[in-house]
Design a protein around this motif. Sequence first.
Motif, PDB file in Angstrom:
ATOM      1  N   ASP A  92      -0.605  -7.432  12.322  1.00  0.00           N
ATOM      2  CA  ASP A  92      -0.193  -6.338  11.441  1.00  0.00           C
ATOM      3  C   ASP A  92      -0.817  -6.476  10.048  1.00  0.00           C
ATOM      4  OD1 ASP A  92       1.305  -4.991  13.256  1.00  0.00           O
ATOM      5  OD2 ASP A  92       3.257  -5.670  12.523  1.00  0.00           O
TER       6      ASP A  92
ATOM      7  N   PHE B  93      -4.558   3.058   2.382  1.00  0.00           N
ATOM      8  CA  PHE B  93      -3.791   3.456   3.570  1.00  0.00           C
ATOM      9  C   PHE B  93      -4.661   4.258   4.532  1.00  0.00           C
ATOM     10  CE2 PHE B  93       0.418   3.478   0.968  1.00  0.00           C
ATOM     11  CZ  PHE B  93       0.596   2.126   1.228  1.00  0.00           C
ATOM     12  N   ALA B  94      -5.423   5.199   3.975  1.00  0.00           N
ATOM     13  CA  ALA B  94      -6.253   6.074   4.822  1.00  0.00           C
ATOM     14  C   ALA B  94      -7.337   5.264   5.534  1.00  0.00           C
ATOM     15  CB  ALA B  94      -6.856   7.180   3.974  1.00  0.00           C
TER      16      ALA B  94
ATOM     17  N   GLU C 188      -5.825   3.269   8.304  1.00  0.00           N
ATOM     18  CA  GLU C 188      -5.433   4.109   9.429  1.00  0.00           C
ATOM     19  C   GLU C 188      -6.665   4.513  10.240  1.00  0.00           C
ATOM     20  OE1 GLU C 188      -2.228   6.575   8.655  1.00  0.00           O
ATOM     21  OE2 GLU C 188      -2.097   7.211  10.758  1.00  0.00           O
ATOM     22  N   ARG C 189      -7.733   4.834   9.537  1.00  0.00           N
ATOM     23  CA  ARG C 189      -8.974   5.181  10.255  1.00  0.00           C
ATOM     24  C   ARG C 189      -9.468   3.998  11.079  1.00  0.00           C
ATOM     25  NH1 ARG C 189     -10.350   7.600   5.342  1.00  0.00           N
ATOM     26  NH2 ARG C 189     -11.757   5.892   4.805  1.00  0.00           N
TER      27      ARG C 189
ATOM     28  N   ARG D 214      -5.637   0.256  11.858  1.00  0.00           N
ATOM     29  CA  ARG D 214      -4.824  -0.867  11.355  1.00  0.00           C
ATOM     30  C   ARG D 214      -3.776  -0.362  10.377  1.00  0.00           C
ATOM     31  NH1 ARG D 214      -8.540  -4.651   8.327  1.00  0.00           N
ATOM     32  NH2 ARG D 214      -6.553  -5.600   7.843  1.00  0.00           N
ATOM     33  N   LYS D 215      -3.102   0.701  10.738  1.00  0.00           N
ATOM     34  CA  LYS D 215      -2.099   1.313   9.852  1.00  0.00           C
ATOM     35  C   LYS D 215      -1.197   0.243   9.219  1.00  0.00           C
ATOM     36  CE  LYS D 215       1.565   4.835   9.943  1.00  0.00           C
ATOM     37  NZ  LYS D 215       2.512   4.018   9.185  1.00  0.00           N
TER      38      LYS D 215
ATOM     39  N   LYS E 276       1.910  -1.697   7.775  1.00  0.00           N
ATOM     40  CA  LYS E 276       3.343  -1.722   8.104  1.00  0.00           C
ATOM     41  C   LYS E 276       4.195  -1.666   6.849  1.00  0.00           C
ATOM     42  CE  LYS E 276       4.661  -2.575  12.579  1.00  0.00           C
ATOM     43  NZ  LYS E 276       4.792  -3.888  13.199  1.00  0.00           N
TER      44      LYS E 276
ATOM     45  N   CYS F  61       3.203   6.447  -0.384  1.00  0.00           N
ATOM     46  CA  CYS F  61       3.729   5.619   0.713  1.00  0.00           C
ATOM     47  C   CYS F  61       4.457   6.496   1.732  1.00  0.00           C
ATOM     48  CB  CYS F  61       4.659   4.537   0.165  1.00  0.00           C
ATOM     49  SG  CYS F  61       3.793   3.303  -0.810  1.00  0.00           S
TER      50      CYS F  61
ATOM     51  N   ALA G 251       2.051   8.353   3.880  1.00  0.00           N
ATOM     52  CA  ALA G 251       1.360   7.472   4.832  1.00  0.00           C
ATOM     53  C   ALA G 251       2.330   6.861   5.839  1.00  0.00           C
ATOM     54  CB  ALA G 251       0.632   6.365   4.067  1.00  0.00           C
TER      55      ALA G 251
ATOM     56  N   VAL H 180       4.549   4.515   5.226  1.00  0.00           N
ATOM     57  CA  VAL H 180       4.571   3.059   5.023  1.00  0.00           C
ATOM     58  C   VAL H 180       5.829   2.684   4.221  1.00  0.00           C
ATOM     59  CG1 VAL H 180       3.388   1.090   3.977  1.00  0.00           C
ATOM     60  CG2 VAL H 180       2.060   2.917   5.068  1.00  0.00           C
TER      61      VAL H 180
END
Lengths: 410, 410
Positions: B105, B147-148, B151-152, B155-156, B158, B186, B189, B191
Amino acid sequence: MVASEVRALFAVAARPEIVSLAGGMPNVSALPMDAVAAMMADLVTERGSVALQYGSAQGDPSLRETICTVMAEEGIDAHPDDVVVTVGSQQALDLVARVFLDPGDTVVTEGPTYVTALGTFAAYQARAVHVDMDELGVLPEALAETFARLERAGRKAKLFYTVPTFQNPAGVTLAAERRLRVLEVCRRAGVLVLEDNPYGLLHLEGEPMRALRADAPADVVYLGSFSKTLAPGLRVGWALAPSAVRDKLVLAAESAMLSHSAFAQLAVDRYLRTQPWQEQLKAFREMYRERRDAMLNALQEHMPAGVSWTRPGGGFFVWVTLPEGLDSKAMLPRAVQNRVAYVPGTGFYADGAGQRAMRLSYCYPPPERIAEGVRTLAGVIRGELELWETFGTTAHPHSRGPQTPGPDHS
Amino acid sequence: MVASEVRALFAVAARPEIVSLAGGMPNVSALPMDAVAAMMADLVTERGSVALQYGSAQGDPSLRETICTVMAEEGIDAHPDDVVVTVGSQQALDLVARVFLDPGDTVVTEGPTYVTALGTFAAYQARAVHVDMDELGVLPEALAETFARLERAGRKAKLFYTVPTFQNPAGVTLAAERRLRVLEVCRRAGVLVLEDNPYGLLHLEGEPMRALRADAPADVVYLGSFSKTLAPGLRVGWALAPSAVRDKLVLAAESAMLSHSAFAQLAVDRYLRTQPWQEQLKAFREMYRERRDAMLNALQEHMPAGVSWTRPGGGFFVWVTLPEGLDSKAMLPRAVQNRVAYVPGTGFYADGAGQRAMRLSYCYPPPERIAEGVRTLAGVIRGELELWETFGTTAHPHSRGPQTPGPDHS
């Protein structure tokens, strides 16, 4: 689920009208409160800037020395460098699990065993496998067979978790003549022994048992605690481990909490260095002996035929086995309705065993309440037996309700 | 490795001849020790049978109420049911990691960030990704981009772990005008925010900052501590969490330690209910303000051109950045040889950044020692700069030795 059962039980047991034979709380009221109060004040006055400050992750060096003198009572020759102070022995258990257990690992334990240890192993996604005990503790041959069977199945055990002395919940002690054999079985199988020993100095007859660790320093991680011999409210326990393991436990402790309370550690150390703790332990033993005897006598006097129980030489617990057909968990709401509480046996097994068993504790209520509770419980059991003998079932309205007693059952 | 570096530093810093600007220990000697001593004694005398007994895994209900009144100072409207008491906020951090993090994570954090949090994330095999700060704290756009990007890459994140107020180690505070934007980033996203706030009430000017949690009860797990505002030696911290998370934290706390010290919890509660803690906090603030000013003035007076530093509005730490060419870790043995210690910046990054940075703390030594330490440090930096300017390298015998100072460097 197991944890929530325990919580529900604690909630019930706390109500004053219930005789709780469920809890494992020591009777701390027996401590010399005035002396403890004066000691706490002196600690702040004389050493406040240390006691109120951060400490080391391994624990206070002076306390670790003192812990070694306590362990010497059980034949253990240890160096303070190999002791890690923890938040009760529960944290030591958690840290050992963190260091050793990966998901899918197997831990071998006595059946029944300490409920919270099962919870810890489950939290690390390890599987617990039980080995039978008799009145002399775990059966060495059954232990060897279990290790062999697991190894054949590609599931070699990582740990043998044992409470060898005055076991929680069974009240059974591993006999002296079996101890070396158990160590030998573990050594041959290459399985580390995790010896959990919170009750060792609460022996109600004779001398303390020699700890497993005393005869196998390299093969045993030993867990100790002041929760039963002094007070659980300070949360001071410890692990004694071979140095390679100890290093890992210190790192794990640092990650878990930076350091334990310096205040709690210095308070325990001061208590042991300035107060007559051996005398206090003797007084605890006399108190618990009287309570154990009250329980055993009441069981003898009141329990119907077919009920059997263990006769602990120390610690807090008696393990009761009900006759065929009865279910201790289904019976619990009726017992609580009649104002007595216990812990059903299934909580002490990972595999659903223990339906006919229950754990009774004699540590907390005074002797006359213990006798009253056991008499009440015997009446409940007798009622269940009559249902069983008449209808071949003990099903009654309560057994369809929640498995643990709710407020409506009081 | 990080933990052992910190340990080595603590060992060095403990020697009396060293001016330690390395540690994060509050100055507990400023507590009214006689009042605390009397309070501890009263606690045992009046409530010994509760204070020395097991408590609940969630923590003492009265203390949880008191904690809510403390958090109200930072604009937080919380219910005691949503508070879990822990062994310092470090245990809260560990329990959150236990509940949320699986191996692999990703946790997003400020760069630099609290060293032990990095250790905790690493212990759960999570990866830390840093987001830059400026003098107003983390950059909301950089956070959104991180974050973006994660996510791409599949590996978003946590968690977003942040010390928004008087950050350890940077001494930077997330500006009020950025806070809602950071929460929004946050939330969009998806998160969870992990707000670690041990220093919030040690603001050295004006009013306390409004906590992130105050404006986003459902999106923030808030970690608090009495280690800096009262005393770390009691190890009382807490998590405030949305109820679904709270339930998991309680189970994790139970598995980790059964329950925290009732004694420590009741002592903190009694202190807050019976002592003038607001006045004491004011005294702490005055003391730390004097120390911070001593440090900032000494930096201004002694540091050579090219050295820059932050100007904290509270907390314990100043973050110093050295000129190009210098390496704070390689320089540390020479600094210790000259009797001043600090923490090199690399420990506060998961990715090796921070070579030119160092954390200086002003919490523990008195003002004149702080000034002396900074003057010495400035001399060491000047010496390194001369080497660099003359030879294009600062390599000297010590930089080939151990990375952290050993006893031979004293």
